[in-house]
Design a protein around this motif. Sequence first.
Motif, PDB file in Angstrom:
ATOM      1  N   ARG A  96     -13.766 -24.124  92.540  1.00 30.83           N
ATOM      2  CA  ARG A  96     -12.419 -24.231  93.093  1.00 30.83           C
ATOM      3  C   ARG A  96     -11.418 -23.472  92.231  1.00 30.83           C
ATOM      4  N   ALA A  97     -11.637 -23.514  90.909  1.00 28.22           N
ATOM      5  CA  ALA A  97     -10.738 -22.765  90.021  1.00 28.22           C
ATOM      6  C   ALA A  97     -10.931 -21.262  90.214  1.00 28.22           C
ATOM      7  N   THR A 100      -9.273 -20.337  93.480  1.00 25.98           N
ATOM      8  CA  THR A 100      -7.813 -20.371  93.308  1.00 25.98           C
ATOM      9  C   THR A 100      -7.330 -19.116  92.592  1.00 25.98           C
ATOM     10  N   GLU A 101      -8.048 -18.740  91.545  1.00 28.84           N
ATOM     11  CA  GLU A 101      -7.672 -17.546  90.775  1.00 28.84           C
ATOM     12  C   GLU A 101      -7.745 -16.303  91.658  1.00 28.84           C
ATOM     13  N   VAL A 103      -7.466 -16.173  95.033  1.00 26.21           N
ATOM     14  CA  VAL A 103      -6.392 -16.216  96.043  1.00 26.21           C
ATOM     15  C   VAL A 103      -5.060 -15.841  95.398  1.00 26.21           C
ATOM     16  N   GLN A 104      -4.773 -16.450  94.251  1.00 29.23           N
ATOM     17  CA  GLN A 104      -3.504 -16.135  93.583  1.00 29.23           C
ATOM     18  C   GLN A 104      -3.471 -14.678  93.130  1.00 29.23           C
ATOM     19  N   THR A 177      -7.520 -14.082 102.559  1.00 31.06           N
ATOM     20  CA  THR A 177      -6.417 -13.545 101.738  1.00 31.06           C
ATOM     21  C   THR A 177      -5.971 -12.176 102.260  1.00 31.06           C
ATOM     22  N   TYR A 203      -0.296 -21.467  99.904  1.00 30.57           N
ATOM     23  CA  TYR A 203      -0.435 -22.922  99.805  1.00 30.57           C
ATOM     24  C   TYR A 203      -1.454 -23.442 100.827  1.00 30.57           C
ATOM     25  N   THR A 205      -3.835 -21.718 102.307  1.00 30.90           N
ATOM     26  CA  THR A 205      -5.167 -21.187 101.993  1.00 30.90           C
ATOM     27  C   THR A 205      -5.817 -21.964 100.848  1.00 30.90           C
ATOM     28  N   LEU A 206      -5.013 -22.251  99.813  1.00 29.82           N
ATOM     29  CA  LEU A 206      -5.555 -23.006  98.679  1.00 29.82           C
ATOM     30  C   LEU A 206      -5.959 -24.413  99.114  1.00 29.82           C
ATOM     31  N   ASP A 210      -9.635 -25.679  98.766  1.00 26.05           N
ATOM     32  CA  ASP A 210      -9.844 -26.768  97.833  1.00 26.05           C
ATOM     33  C   ASP A 210     -10.613 -27.897  98.513  1.00 26.05           C
TER      34      ASP A 210
END
Lengths: 217, 217
Positions: A96-97, A100-101, A103-104, A177, A203, A205-206, A210
């Motif tokens: 998940r991390a 997240t990384e 996507v961001q 993304t 938000y 998408t995460l 998640d």
Amino acid sequence: MSRRKVSHKRRPGRPRGDASGQRELLLDAALACYARHGITASSVRSIATEAGVTPALFNYYFGSKESLLEAVVEERLLPVISQMRQAIESAGTDPRAVATEFVQGVHAAVARHPWLPSLWVREILSEGGALRDLLLDQLPPHVPRMLTERFAAAARSGELSGELDPRLLVVSLVGLTLFPLAAAPIWRQLFDADDVDADALMYHTLALLDRGIGGLA
Amino acid sequence: MSRRKVSHKRRPGRPRGDASGQRELLLDAALACYARHGITASSVRSIATEAGVTPALFNYYFGSKESLLEAVVEERLLPVISQMRQAIESAGTDPRAVATEFVQGVHAAVARHPWLPSLWVREILSEGGALRDLLLDQLPPHVPRMLTERFAAAARSGELSGELDPRLLVVSLVGLTLFPLAAAPIWRQLFDADDVDADALMYHTLALLDRGIGGLA
């Protein structure tokens, strides 16, 4: 972003250095033209006009369309990929991390480089796109391979559900993304969604990822 | 370039009905050319050659590139959309069931019409694509609107997490179906993933969405 020095010796017919950033302007103009009309359809003249310089100046800096494309890849595309790679490398092993990384990282890259999604659609995703072979044959596939390896390790340790395919999860990440960012003009109009900005998209998408990615539970 | 002679027994310049399905052949050939080269770049001659008919026969059936495109939209694209609409309408209100129906509907449509993902990338997703305005201005946006309404209702009743945006969820669904199908030649090569077929992709996508979409828990 690296800036290459050009000769400071003033010779006839040659501009004085790059004090006004004309070379950078040409790289920016090339990206704008590539994203708007495609690489093949972007003529030297249209790129020079977009940059507000003469075709002669274009020739001084790049000599040919091909050298310009090489410079754009080297100095504009590869740094974006390399930056994302560093961010993902620092994300550890939790899938998940890592997601997240990613996507961001894509959102940050597109915020800095708005030409990225259109260029991706036109020159990589489209059959016959001018950058597809480059991606497949010439670029070291660091980022995609690194991601699949992280997800495969997470699947082995039970941190990632066995129902998810580590390679396809990377494809899912791109589809959640780059695709929505490229299609934003379409869905904003189709859904009267001018109120939905890139942060709202990120938000959403995460949240989806998640929930979607996770342990065996 | 293969050119086939047609029967000359009838009035000059007029073929005998469509007994050999030449009109259908031309529609199929148009889709193949559109997906491969783009609508603008597909000439009457190249479409006629692809179909194995003469340009004169092309003119008999369609008269112009524009009429051919209209016929392709009317007779090939709209039926696909209409079929998906019916499937989704029958899915009820559970957002996971709606998403499942959409994913299975896209996969079934692409299995029947392999030209669909390339055409979508080139003519809708690409800036300036020839079908984008058609999608936005002319087609009744039944399927996307129906989906957002279902998801919005599910969000109100707590069947869909409030962290997810009902409109963006439709965008996510497209990014998890049409995009990976369009990009399959890329990710198969990038990840040595020839072993991953469309069913495996669908299974992965349904698992991700089933986990990602859900109640407030």
